[in-house]
Design a protein around this motif. Structure first.
Motif, mmCIF file in Angstrom:
data_model
loop_
_atom_site.group_PDB
_atom_site.id
_atom_site.type_symbol
_atom_site.label_atom_id
_atom_site.label_comp_id
_atom_site.label_asym_id
_atom_site.label_seq_id
_atom_site.Cartn_x
_atom_site.Cartn_y
_atom_site.Cartn_z
ATOM 1 N N LYS A 25 0.869 -1.334 -0.071
ATOM 2 C CA LYS A 25 0.159 0.206 -0.043
ATOM 3 C C LYS A 25 0.666 1.092 -0.150
ATOM 4 O O LYS A 25 0.526 2.041 -0.620
ATOM 5 N N ASN A 40 -6.755 -0.237 -3.666
ATOM 6 C CA ASN A 40 -7.060 -0.778 -2.373
ATOM 7 C C ASN A 40 -6.507 -2.223 -2.160
ATOM 8 O O ASN A 40 -6.968 -2.979 -3.078
ATOM 9 N N GLU A 42 -7.004 -5.408 0.811
ATOM 10 C CA GLU A 42 -7.813 -5.644 1.982
ATOM 11 C C GLU A 42 -7.448 -7.001 2.476
ATOM 12 O O GLU A 42 -7.718 -7.910 1.670
#
Length: 164
Positions: A25, A40, A42
């Motif tokens: 990230k 993104n 996750e």
């Protein structure tokens, strides 16, 4: 005479995955080609899943490649990651799910057991949930079994634990 044994497992350390995602990230936020694409990554540890989303399909692929690089640098086995098909998401973005294989699936466990039996070593392999237990009266036979399994590719990263 005492029996000796070891367990064959396939586990991925979720903490290392979390660290690799964090580093990926940070890297992506500094890259010009990802500006404005809202990248993104996750981790969903309970589902053993990684969700990746970005501006378009090519950037999702690039983001996944960055993640794989970071995972490899952390020493995480990449065999246990199964990327799913990239899908279109809302707002003209793309997303991808990556399944994390924890444990040995029953079909792979049967394949490993079959390989051990075909080698005609004096060991007994039994499937116990998502792992295998290999027992023998001889430590040498267990070491030969470990060498045999390390030499084969079952599509999973195998670890050998609880050697006693």
């Amino acid at each position: 005479m005492a029996d000796f044994s070891f367990d064959v497992v396939s586990k991925v350390d979720l903490n290392l995955i979390e660290e690799a995602i964090s580093v990926a990230k940070k890297e992506v936020t500094n890259r010009y080609d990802f500006k404005g694409s809202n990248p993104n990554i996750e981790l969903l540890p309970k589902e053993n899943l990684i969700k990746i989303s970005c501006g378009d399909e090519y950037k999702v692929k690039a983001l996944y490649d960055i993640l794989l690089t970071r995972l490899a640098k952390k020493g995480v086995a990449l065999k246990n990651f199964y990327p799913q098909k990239i899908e279109a998401a809302l707002g003209g973005t793309a997303k991808q799910e990556v399944k994390i294989q924890q444990g040995i699936p029953s079909d792979k466990a049967k394949e490993i057991t079959k390989t051990i039996k075909e080698a005609k070593l004096k060991v007994a392999a039994s499937i116990q949930g998502d792992q295998l237990r290999v027992t023998s009266a001889s430590k040498d036979a267990l070491q030969q079994t470990i060498a045999l399994l390390k030499g084969k590719d079952f599509g999973l990263e195998l670890q050998f634990t609880n050697y006693r």
